[in-house]
Design a protein around this motif. Structure first.
Motif, PDB file in Angstrom:
ATOM      1  N   ARG A  32       2.043   4.642   8.145  1.00  0.00           N
ATOM      2  CA  ARG A  32       3.072   4.441   7.129  1.00  0.00           C
ATOM      3  C   ARG A  32       2.464   4.802   5.780  1.00  0.00           C
ATOM      4  O   ARG A  32       1.372   4.353   5.447  1.00  0.00           O
ATOM      5  CB  ARG A  32       3.513   2.979   7.128  1.00  0.00           C
ATOM      6  CG  ARG A  32       4.594   2.650   6.126  1.00  0.00           C
ATOM      7  CD  ARG A  32       4.965   1.177   6.225  1.00  0.00           C
ATOM      8  NE  ARG A  32       5.999   0.852   5.261  1.00  0.00           N
ATOM      9  CZ  ARG A  32       5.775   0.572   3.982  1.00  0.00           C
ATOM     10  NH1 ARG A  32       4.550   0.572   3.523  1.00  0.00           N
ATOM     11  NH2 ARG A  32       6.783   0.305   3.168  1.00  0.00           N
ATOM     12  N   MET A  33       3.176   5.652   5.052  1.00  0.00           N
ATOM     13  CA  MET A  33       2.624   6.103   3.786  1.00  0.00           C
ATOM     14  C   MET A  33       3.724   6.102   2.726  1.00  0.00           C
ATOM     15  O   MET A  33       4.828   6.569   2.970  1.00  0.00           O
ATOM     16  CB  MET A  33       2.070   7.517   3.965  1.00  0.00           C
ATOM     17  CG  MET A  33       1.153   7.955   2.880  1.00  0.00           C
ATOM     18  SD  MET A  33       0.046   9.267   3.445  1.00  0.00           S
ATOM     19  CE  MET A  33       1.057  10.703   3.136  1.00  0.00           C
ATOM     20  N   LYS A  53      10.249   9.045  -4.821  1.00  0.00           N
ATOM     21  CA  LYS A  53       9.358   8.186  -4.041  1.00  0.00           C
ATOM     22  C   LYS A  53       9.915   8.046  -2.639  1.00  0.00           C
ATOM     23  O   LYS A  53      11.100   7.740  -2.450  1.00  0.00           O
ATOM     24  CB  LYS A  53       9.251   6.808  -4.693  1.00  0.00           C
ATOM     25  CG  LYS A  53       8.282   6.790  -5.845  1.00  0.00           C
ATOM     26  CD  LYS A  53       8.113   5.394  -6.392  1.00  0.00           C
ATOM     27  CE  LYS A  53       7.423   5.470  -7.744  1.00  0.00           C
ATOM     28  NZ  LYS A  53       7.741   4.327  -8.579  1.00  0.00           N
ATOM     29  N   VAL A 110       4.679   7.596  -0.803  1.00  0.00           N
ATOM     30  CA  VAL A 110       4.239   8.709  -1.644  1.00  0.00           C
ATOM     31  C   VAL A 110       5.226   8.985  -2.769  1.00  0.00           C
ATOM     32  O   VAL A 110       6.401   8.627  -2.693  1.00  0.00           O
ATOM     33  CB  VAL A 110       4.081  10.018  -0.824  1.00  0.00           C
ATOM     34  CG1 VAL A 110       3.040   9.876   0.252  1.00  0.00           C
ATOM     35  CG2 VAL A 110       5.415  10.452  -0.248  1.00  0.00           C
ATOM     36  N   GLU A 111       4.701   9.627  -3.794  1.00  0.00           N
ATOM     37  CA  GLU A 111       5.580  10.166  -4.816  1.00  0.00           C
ATOM     38  C   GLU A 111       5.455  11.680  -4.718  1.00  0.00           C
ATOM     39  O   GLU A 111       4.368  12.232  -4.886  1.00  0.00           O
ATOM     40  CB  GLU A 111       5.150   9.673  -6.196  1.00  0.00           C
ATOM     41  CG  GLU A 111       6.151  10.034  -7.270  1.00  0.00           C
ATOM     42  CD  GLU A 111       5.814   9.360  -8.592  1.00  0.00           C
ATOM     43  OE1 GLU A 111       6.633   8.561  -9.066  1.00  0.00           O
ATOM     44  OE2 GLU A 111       4.719   9.628  -9.117  1.00  0.00           O
ATOM     45  N   VAL A 118       1.623  15.734  -4.004  1.00  0.00           N
ATOM     46  CA  VAL A 118       1.752  14.464  -3.286  1.00  0.00           C
ATOM     47  C   VAL A 118       0.848  13.411  -3.930  1.00  0.00           C
ATOM     48  O   VAL A 118      -0.360  13.587  -3.994  1.00  0.00           O
ATOM     49  CB  VAL A 118       1.360  14.625  -1.791  1.00  0.00           C
ATOM     50  CG1 VAL A 118       1.515  13.303  -1.051  1.00  0.00           C
ATOM     51  CG2 VAL A 118       2.192  15.709  -1.130  1.00  0.00           C
ATOM     52  N   ASN A 119       1.473  12.350  -4.417  1.00  0.00           N
ATOM     53  CA  ASN A 119       0.699  11.235  -4.963  1.00  0.00           C
ATOM     54  C   ASN A 119       0.828  10.072  -3.979  1.00  0.00           C
ATOM     55  O   ASN A 119       1.900   9.499  -3.819  1.00  0.00           O
ATOM     56  CB  ASN A 119       1.260  10.861  -6.342  1.00  0.00           C
ATOM     57  CG  ASN A 119       0.451   9.763  -7.018  1.00  0.00           C
ATOM     58  OD1 ASN A 119      -0.630   9.409  -6.548  1.00  0.00           O
ATOM     59  ND2 ASN A 119       0.983   9.222  -8.103  1.00  0.00           N
ATOM     60  N   ILE A 120      -0.272   9.768  -3.269  1.00  0.00           N
ATOM     61  CA  ILE A 120      -0.221   8.703  -2.251  1.00  0.00           C
ATOM     62  C   ILE A 120      -0.367   7.350  -2.938  1.00  0.00           C
ATOM     63  O   ILE A 120      -1.378   7.060  -3.574  1.00  0.00           O
ATOM     64  CB  ILE A 120      -1.343   8.882  -1.194  1.00  0.00           C
ATOM     65  CG1 ILE A 120      -1.186  10.247  -0.518  1.00  0.00           C
ATOM     66  CG2 ILE A 120      -1.292   7.761  -0.164  1.00  0.00           C
ATOM     67  CD1 ILE A 120      -2.339  10.620   0.399  1.00  0.00           C
ATOM     68  N   THR A 153      -0.449  15.711   5.619  1.00  0.00           N
ATOM     69  CA  THR A 153      -0.348  15.730   4.156  1.00  0.00           C
ATOM     70  C   THR A 153      -0.990  16.992   3.580  1.00  0.00           C
ATOM     71  O   THR A 153      -0.474  17.606   2.644  1.00  0.00           O
ATOM     72  CB  THR A 153      -1.014  14.470   3.564  1.00  0.00           C
ATOM     73  OG1 THR A 153      -0.515  13.327   4.264  1.00  0.00           O
ATOM     74  CG2 THR A 153      -0.706  14.306   2.092  1.00  0.00           C
ATOM     75  N   ARG A 199       0.318   4.345  -1.281  1.00  0.00           N
ATOM     76  CA  ARG A 199      -0.101   3.326  -0.325  1.00  0.00           C
ATOM     77  C   ARG A 199      -0.076   3.955   1.055  1.00  0.00           C
ATOM     78  O   ARG A 199       0.845   4.700   1.383  1.00  0.00           O
ATOM     79  CB  ARG A 199       0.899   2.168  -0.381  1.00  0.00           C
ATOM     80  CG  ARG A 199       0.485   0.923   0.341  1.00  0.00           C
ATOM     81  CD  ARG A 199       1.567  -0.128   0.167  1.00  0.00           C
ATOM     82  NE  ARG A 199       1.480  -1.089   1.269  1.00  0.00           N
ATOM     83  CZ  ARG A 199       0.662  -2.142   1.259  1.00  0.00           C
ATOM     84  NH1 ARG A 199      -0.086  -2.373   0.231  1.00  0.00           N
ATOM     85  NH2 ARG A 199       0.626  -2.959   2.294  1.00  0.00           N
ATOM     86  N   ALA A 200      -1.083   3.673   1.887  1.00  0.00           N
ATOM     87  CA  ALA A 200      -1.104   4.238   3.238  1.00  0.00           C
ATOM     88  C   ALA A 200      -1.727   3.246   4.202  1.00  0.00           C
ATOM     89  O   ALA A 200      -2.659   2.532   3.851  1.00  0.00           O
ATOM     90  CB  ALA A 200      -1.899   5.544   3.248  1.00  0.00           C
TER      91      ALA A 200
END
Lengths: 166, 138
Positions: free
Chosen positions: B45-46, B5, B48-49, B31-33, B20, B35-36
């Motif tokens: 600001r992002m 993360k 990601v996992e 890419v698992n977003i 991205t 929060r962005a």
């Protein structure tokens, strides 16, 4: 030390058997801040509401008769709380205020069921600190550091003596 | 297969570029977003996992560095201040990933930074300010 002015007890149709069915009382207290520990007295700030104080209070309950014993043996499964709609009813007065009724046992499990939906629950009071203050008081009593004073005044609105047992 | 993360900080000058998309298509990283957001100063600001083979991830991180995206690990950003926490559990229903949990016999609240996606929900909920965030993201 109890402050009479803001202590309110209601006895009207609220108590069935030994426990209240709806919110039944508030107690106002006076104390000397400088003698208090920050363990039991914390500054808090609610988002959208403001600042307040969070206070842990230990109140000893003398078991003077069987009625009193029954009153303190009430379990979480017997204590009920209404589920109030704060999204529509409370701000706009639409729909129904009370959308359900749950017990403290259900609330403390971490989730409740409202209209066939599972809803997670949390508490604002701390059971951990409540137990800690209760054990602290118990220790004080056992060590002889907590002594009863003379009867000061009845709780406003509360039935006392013979009247209470009827 | 590696999984991590991360927080990406996008400078204002590249916030409109499909960074991205490039990361996924050019480097093959999943890419698992979580929060962005883009602030009024256009800095993005992002959270990601990232998952993929080690080679793909390091290639991806190199790409991000080359376009000016600042990458920091996520885990330490939210802190649980145990001396302020009373174990009241008001935060629990607001935590979307169950990073905050309680032992229902001792009523002490625990915080798992691995599960935290830094959504700040607990910061708003905690009346004791027992959840804190490091200055750079405050």
């Amino acid at each position: 030390m109890e402050s009479k002015q803001n202590t309110k007890i209601s006895n009207e149709n609220l108590r069935q058997q030994y426990w209240p069915q709806t919110p039944a009382g508030t107690i106002a207290l006076i104390g000397d801040l400088r003698q208090m520990s920050s363990e039991w007295l914390r500054a808090v700030s609610y988002t959208g509401y403001g600042v307040s104080l969070s206070v842990a209070v230990g109140i000893p309950i003398p078991i003077i008769d069987e009625d009193m014993l029954s009153s303190v043996c009430v379990t979480d499964a017997q204590l009920k709380a209404p589920v109030v709609d704060y999204s529509e009813f409370y701000p706009f007065g639409q729909g129904e205020a009370k959308v359900g009724e749950v017990t403290y046992k259900e609330l403390k499990s971490g989730s409740i069921h409202i209209k066939n939906q599972e809803v997670p629950t949390g508490s604002f009071s701390s059971y951990r600190l409540a137990r800690k203050v209760a054990h602290h008081l118990k220790q004080l009593i056992q060590d002889g550091g907590f002594l009863l004073t003379q009867f000061q005044a009845p709780l406003p609105g509360a039935a006392v003596g013979k009247e209470a047992t009827e | 297969m590696k999984q991590m993360k991360l927080v990406f900080i996008f400078p204002a000058n590249i916030v409109e570029e499909p960074v991205t998309y490039n990361l996924i298509t050019n480097c093959g990283v999943r890419v698992n977003i979580l929060r962005a957001s883009i602030d009024p100063g256009k800095q993005g600001r992002m959270v990601v996992e990232l998952s993929g083979e080690e080679v793909q991830i390091s290639q991806g991180l190199n790409y991000l560095e080359s376009v000016g995206v600042q990458v920091t690990p996520l885990a330490q950003k939210i802190q649980h201040l145990e001396d302020r926490c009373t174990g009241c559990t008001a935060c629990l229903p607001h935590c979307p990933t169950q990073a905050l949990d309680v032992d229902r016999s001792s009523w002490s609240v625990s915080f798992d930074p691995e599960k935290c996606i830094v959504c700040f929900s607990c910061l708003e909920t905690c009346i004791y300010h027992a959840m804190s965030v490091e200055e750079q993201f405050a």
